[in-house]
Design an enzyme around this catalytic site. Structure first.
Site, PDB file in Angstrom:
ATOM      1  N   ASP A 140       0.837  -1.203   0.000  1.00 21.32           N
ATOM      2  CA  ASP A 140       0.000   0.000   0.000  1.00 21.32           C
ATOM      3  C   ASP A 140       0.872   1.253   0.000  1.00 21.32           C
ATOM      4  O   ASP A 140       1.614   1.499   0.951  1.00 21.32           O
ATOM      5  CB  ASP A 140      -0.894   0.009   1.249  1.00 21.32           C
ATOM      6  CG  ASP A 140      -1.783   1.247   1.293  1.00 21.32           C
ATOM      7  OD1 ASP A 140      -2.847   1.218   0.653  1.00 21.32           O
ATOM      8  OD2 ASP A 140      -1.401   2.248   1.935  1.00 21.32           O
TER       9      ASP A 140
ATOM     10  N   TYR B 141       3.216   9.572  -0.247  1.00 18.62           N
ATOM     11  CA  TYR B 141       4.200   8.916   0.638  1.00 18.62           C
ATOM     12  C   TYR B 141       5.627   9.095   0.074  1.00 18.62           C
ATOM     13  O   TYR B 141       6.600   8.751   0.736  1.00 18.62           O
ATOM     14  CB  TYR B 141       3.922   7.421   0.798  1.00 18.62           C
ATOM     15  CG  TYR B 141       2.598   7.064   1.442  1.00 18.62           C
ATOM     16  CD1 TYR B 141       1.752   8.031   1.978  1.00 18.62           C
ATOM     17  CD2 TYR B 141       2.185   5.731   1.527  1.00 18.62           C
ATOM     18  CE1 TYR B 141       0.547   7.695   2.547  1.00 18.62           C
ATOM     19  CE2 TYR B 141       0.971   5.381   2.104  1.00 18.62           C
ATOM     20  CZ  TYR B 141       0.154   6.366   2.603  1.00 18.62           C
ATOM     21  OH  TYR B 141      -1.040   6.023   3.176  1.00 18.62           O
TER      22      TYR B 141
ATOM     23  N   HIS C  29      -7.460   9.461  -2.130  1.00 20.23           N
ATOM     24  CA  HIS C  29      -6.859   9.413  -0.788  1.00 20.23           C
ATOM     25  C   HIS C  29      -7.770  10.010   0.291  1.00 20.23           C
ATOM     26  O   HIS C  29      -7.944   9.426   1.363  1.00 20.23           O
ATOM     27  CB  HIS C  29      -5.513  10.145  -0.822  1.00 20.23           C
ATOM     28  CG  HIS C  29      -4.529   9.685   0.199  1.00 20.23           C
ATOM     29  ND1 HIS C  29      -3.173   9.675  -0.019  1.00 20.23           N
ATOM     30  CD2 HIS C  29      -4.689   9.220   1.458  1.00 20.23           C
ATOM     31  CE1 HIS C  29      -2.553   9.229   1.066  1.00 20.23           C
ATOM     32  NE2 HIS C  29      -3.451   8.955   1.985  1.00 20.23           N
TER      33      HIS C  29
ATOM     34  N   LYS D 109      -2.548   6.010  -4.404  1.00 21.28           N
ATOM     35  CA  LYS D 109      -3.661   6.929  -4.099  1.00 21.28           C
ATOM     36  C   LYS D 109      -3.482   8.302  -4.735  1.00 21.28           C
ATOM     37  O   LYS D 109      -2.360   8.807  -4.821  1.00 21.28           O
ATOM     38  CB  LYS D 109      -3.799   7.094  -2.582  1.00 21.28           C
ATOM     39  CG  LYS D 109      -3.780   5.786  -1.813  1.00 21.28           C
ATOM     40  CD  LYS D 109      -4.094   5.952  -0.336  1.00 21.28           C
ATOM     41  CE  LYS D 109      -3.785   4.679   0.436  1.00 21.28           C
ATOM     42  NZ  LYS D 109      -2.363   4.567   0.852  1.00 21.28           N
TER      43      LYS D 109
HETATM   44  N1  NAP Z   1      -5.469   6.207   3.647  1.00 19.96           N
HETATM   45  C1  NAP Z   1      -4.963   6.948   4.617  1.00 19.96           C
HETATM   46  O1  NAP Z   1      -5.380   8.091   4.831  1.00 19.96           O
HETATM   47  C2  NAP Z   1      -3.901   6.368   5.495  1.00 19.96           C
HETATM   48  C3  NAP Z   1      -3.560   7.010   6.699  1.00 19.96           C
HETATM   49  C4  NAP Z   1      -2.576   6.431   7.498  1.00 19.96           C
HETATM   50  C5  NAP Z   1      -1.959   5.253   7.092  1.00 19.96           C
HETATM   51  N2  NAP Z   1      -2.296   4.645   5.906  1.00 19.96           N
HETATM   52  C6  NAP Z   1      -1.673   3.362   5.463  1.00 19.96           C
HETATM   53  O2  NAP Z   1      -1.796   2.432   6.527  1.00 19.96           O
HETATM   54  C7  NAP Z   1      -0.507   1.889   6.809  1.00 19.96           C
HETATM   55  C8  NAP Z   1      -0.420   1.443   8.257  1.00 19.96           C
HETATM   56  O3  NAP Z   1      -0.690   2.503   9.142  1.00 19.96           O
HETATM   57  P1  NAP Z   1       0.429   3.192  10.054  1.00 19.96           P
HETATM   58  O4  NAP Z   1       1.783   3.027   9.416  1.00 19.96           O
HETATM   59  O5  NAP Z   1      -0.054   4.564  10.334  1.00 19.96           O
HETATM   60  O6  NAP Z   1       0.343   2.436  11.446  1.00 19.96           O
HETATM   61  P2  NAP Z   1       0.298   0.919  11.988  1.00 19.96           P
HETATM   62  O7  NAP Z   1       0.501  -0.049  10.881  1.00 19.96           O
HETATM   63  O8  NAP Z   1      -0.911   0.800  12.842  1.00 19.96           O
HETATM   64  O9  NAP Z   1       1.551   0.907  12.965  1.00 19.96           O
HETATM   65  C9  NAP Z   1       2.846   0.988  12.488  1.00 19.96           C
HETATM   66  C10 NAP Z   1       3.780   1.058  13.693  1.00 19.96           C
HETATM   67  O10 NAP Z   1       3.695  -0.165  14.443  1.00 19.96           O
HETATM   68  C11 NAP Z   1       4.993  -0.767  14.546  1.00 19.96           C
HETATM   69  N3  NAP Z   1       4.802  -2.232  14.441  1.00 19.96           N
HETATM   70  C12 NAP Z   1       4.411  -2.926  13.345  1.00 19.96           C
HETATM   71  N4  NAP Z   1       4.337  -4.244  13.619  1.00 19.96           N
HETATM   72  C13 NAP Z   1       4.671  -4.394  14.921  1.00 19.96           C
HETATM   73  C14 NAP Z   1       4.787  -5.509  15.791  1.00 19.96           C
HETATM   74  N5  NAP Z   1       4.524  -6.752  15.350  1.00 19.96           N
HETATM   75  N6  NAP Z   1       5.173  -5.279  17.071  1.00 19.96           N
HETATM   76  C15 NAP Z   1       5.447  -4.029  17.511  1.00 19.96           C
HETATM   77  N7  NAP Z   1       5.361  -2.924  16.729  1.00 19.96           N
HETATM   78  C16 NAP Z   1       4.985  -3.100  15.453  1.00 19.96           C
HETATM   79  C17 NAP Z   1       5.811  -0.198  13.407  1.00 19.96           C
HETATM   80  O11 NAP Z   1       7.182  -0.151  13.725  1.00 19.96           O
HETATM   81  P3  NAP Z   1       8.329  -0.969  12.894  1.00 19.96           P
HETATM   82  O12 NAP Z   1       8.249  -0.508  11.462  1.00 19.96           O
HETATM   83  O13 NAP Z   1       9.571  -0.594  13.589  1.00 19.96           O
HETATM   84  O14 NAP Z   1       7.993  -2.438  13.037  1.00 19.96           O
HETATM   85  C18 NAP Z   1       5.234   1.219  13.294  1.00 19.96           C
HETATM   86  O15 NAP Z   1       5.822   2.088  14.249  1.00 19.96           O
HETATM   87  C19 NAP Z   1       0.445   3.021   6.417  1.00 19.96           C
HETATM   88  O16 NAP Z   1       1.778   2.591   6.300  1.00 19.96           O
HETATM   89  C20 NAP Z   1      -0.182   3.456   5.127  1.00 19.96           C
HETATM   90  O17 NAP Z   1       0.170   2.550   4.088  1.00 19.96           O
HETATM   91  C21 NAP Z   1      -3.263   5.195   5.118  1.00 19.96           C
END
Ligand code: NAP
Length: 282
Positions: free
Chosen positions: A51, A56, A114, A81
Site C-alpha cells: 500500500d 508517501y 486518498h 492513491k
Molecule cells: N489512507 C490513509 O489516509 C492512510 C492514513 C494512514 C496510514 N495509511 C496506510 O496504513 C498503513 C499502516 O498505518 P500506520 O503506518 O499509520 O500504522 P500501523 O501499521 O498501525 O503501525 C505501524 C507502527 O507499528 C509498529 N509495528 C508494526 N508491527 C509491529 C509488531 N509486530 N510489534 C510491535 N510494533 C509493530 C511499526 O514499527 P516498525 O516498522 O519498527 O515495526 C510502526 O511504528 C500506512 O503505512 C499506510 O500505508 C493510510
C-alpha cells in the site's frame, strides 16, 4: 523472536470480480534503499499487497521492490492513491500517470482517492476519471479512502459505480461498526489504516493480552486477527523482517466472539483529528 515463514494471506473477492489479499503491507515511511530492501523482504515472507500513495513519496521504492522480488508481478497487488491537490477529471488522469511512472508498472491493481475533501467538491469528477482508467485497463480496481456513507452514496448515485474498497482509520480504538455495516450492505471491502493504532498502544490492554495468552500468539497478532474476523483488511506497516512475519501469521487461529467483542470495546476515538468531513490533505 523469529516466527516461522507464513504463507501468503488468503484473498477476499471485490465487487468487480477481482480478488485482494486479506492483509497487506503499509509502506508509509519506508523510503530509500532501506525501504526497498524491507519491502522485498516482506514479499519474500509472503506479503502480496503493498500500500503506497503519491504523497508517501516512495512509489519508486515500491516499484523497485516489485521488480527485485522473486514473485511474479501478476501475483502482487499494488495500491496507490490520488492526492487532494490533483482532484478533478484531467488532473486525476495526469496524477495517475505520474504515479504509474514513479512505480514503473504497466498497470496498478487498486487506485484510491486518498481523501474526499468535500469542501473542494471535486471527488465525483475524480471518480469519473478513475472509472475511465479502469475501462482503459490502466488500473484493475478502483476505490476510495476516508469516505463517509454520504460520500459513498453520492458516487454510486451519480456514476452508477460503487467503490470496490474504502480504506479508513480502523483499529480497536476506533472500530467503526456503522460504517463497516454500510460497506457490507453495499459490497464494499473495508481496509484498515493504522490497524495497530500506531502510537496509541492497544497491545498492552487486558482484552488483547488475555486473548494472546489463550491462543499462544502475540498481542499484535490478536489485534490483526480481530480485523480479519471483522471482515476488514489490515495493512500494518513494519520495516522489520521479524515483525513483518509476525504480522502476516494470523490465519492459523480464531478468536472467540467474546474476545472480538472485548477488543471492540476498547473504543476511545480517532488517533488524531482525521475527520473526513473537515480534514484537508493535499
Ligand atoms: N489512507 C490513509 O489516509 C492512510 C492514513 C494512514 C496510514 N495509511 C496506510 O496504513 C498503513 C499502516 O498505518 P500506520 O503506518 O499509520 O500504522 P500501523 O501499521 O498501525 O503501525 C505501524 C507502527 O507499528 C509498529 N509495528 C508494526 N508491527 C509491529 C509488531 N509486530 N510489534 C510491535 N510494533 C509493530 C511499526 O514499527 P516498525 O516498522 O519498527 O515495526 C510502526 O511504528 C500506512 O503505512 C499506510 O500505508 C493510510
Amino acid at each position: 523472536m523469529t516466527t516461522p515463514t507464513p504463507h501468503p494471506a488468503p484473498t477476499v473477492p471485490l465487487n468487480d470480480g477481482n480478488a485482494m489479499p486479506k492483509l497487506g503491507l503499509g509502506t508509509y515511511g519506508l523510503r530509500g534503499e532501506a525501504g526497498t530492501a524491507s519491502m522485498v523482504t516482506a514479499i519474500e515472507s509472503g506479503y502480496r499487497l503493498l500500500d503506497t500513495a503519491l504523497n508517501y513519496e516512495n512509489e519508486r521504492e515500491v516499484g523497485e521492490a516489485v521488480r527485485r522480488s522473486p514473485v511474479a508481478r501478476e501475483e502482487l497487488f499494488v495500491t496507490t492513491k490520488l492526492p487532494g491537490r490533483h482532484h478533478g477529471y484531467d488532473e486525476t488522469l495526469a496524477s495517475f500517470e505520474e504515479s504509474r511512472e514513479n512505480l514503473g508498472l504497466d498497470y496498478i491493481d487498486l487506485y484510491l482517492i486518498h481523501w474526499p475533501l468535500p469542501r473542494q467538491g471535486k471527488y465525483v469528477e475524480s471518480w469519473q476519471a478513475m472509472i475511465a482508467l479502469r475501462e482503459a485497463g490502466r488500473v484493475r480496481s478502483i476505490g476510495v479512502s476516508n469516505f463517509t456513507e454520504e460520500h459513498l452514496s453520492r458516487l454510486a448515485s451519480e456514476t452508477g459505480v460503487t467503490p470496490a474498497v474504502n480504506q479508513v482509520e480502523l483499529h480497536p480504538r476506533f472500530p467503526q461498526p456503522k460504517l463497516r455495516a454500510f460497506h457490507e450492505a453495499h459490497g464494499i471491502v473495508t481496509q484498515s489504516w493504522s490497524p495497530l493504532a500506531k502510537g496509541n498502544s492497544v497491545t498492552g490492554e487486558r482484552a488483547v493480552t488475555a486473548a494472546a495468552e489463550a491462543h499462544g500468539v502475540t498481542p499484535t497478532q490478536v489485534v490483526l486477527r480481530w480485523h480479519v474476523q471483522l471482515g476488514a483488511v489490515p495493512i500494518p506497516k513494519s520495516g522489520d523482517a521479524d515483525r513483518q512475519r509476525e504480522n502476516l501469521d494470523v490465519f492459523g487461529f480464531e478468536l472467540t466472539d467474546a474476545e472480538v467483542r472485548a477488543i471492540s470495546a476498547l473504543e476511545s476515538g480517532r488517533l488524531w483529528d482525521g475527520d473526513p468531513e473537515s480534514h484537508e490533505e493535499y
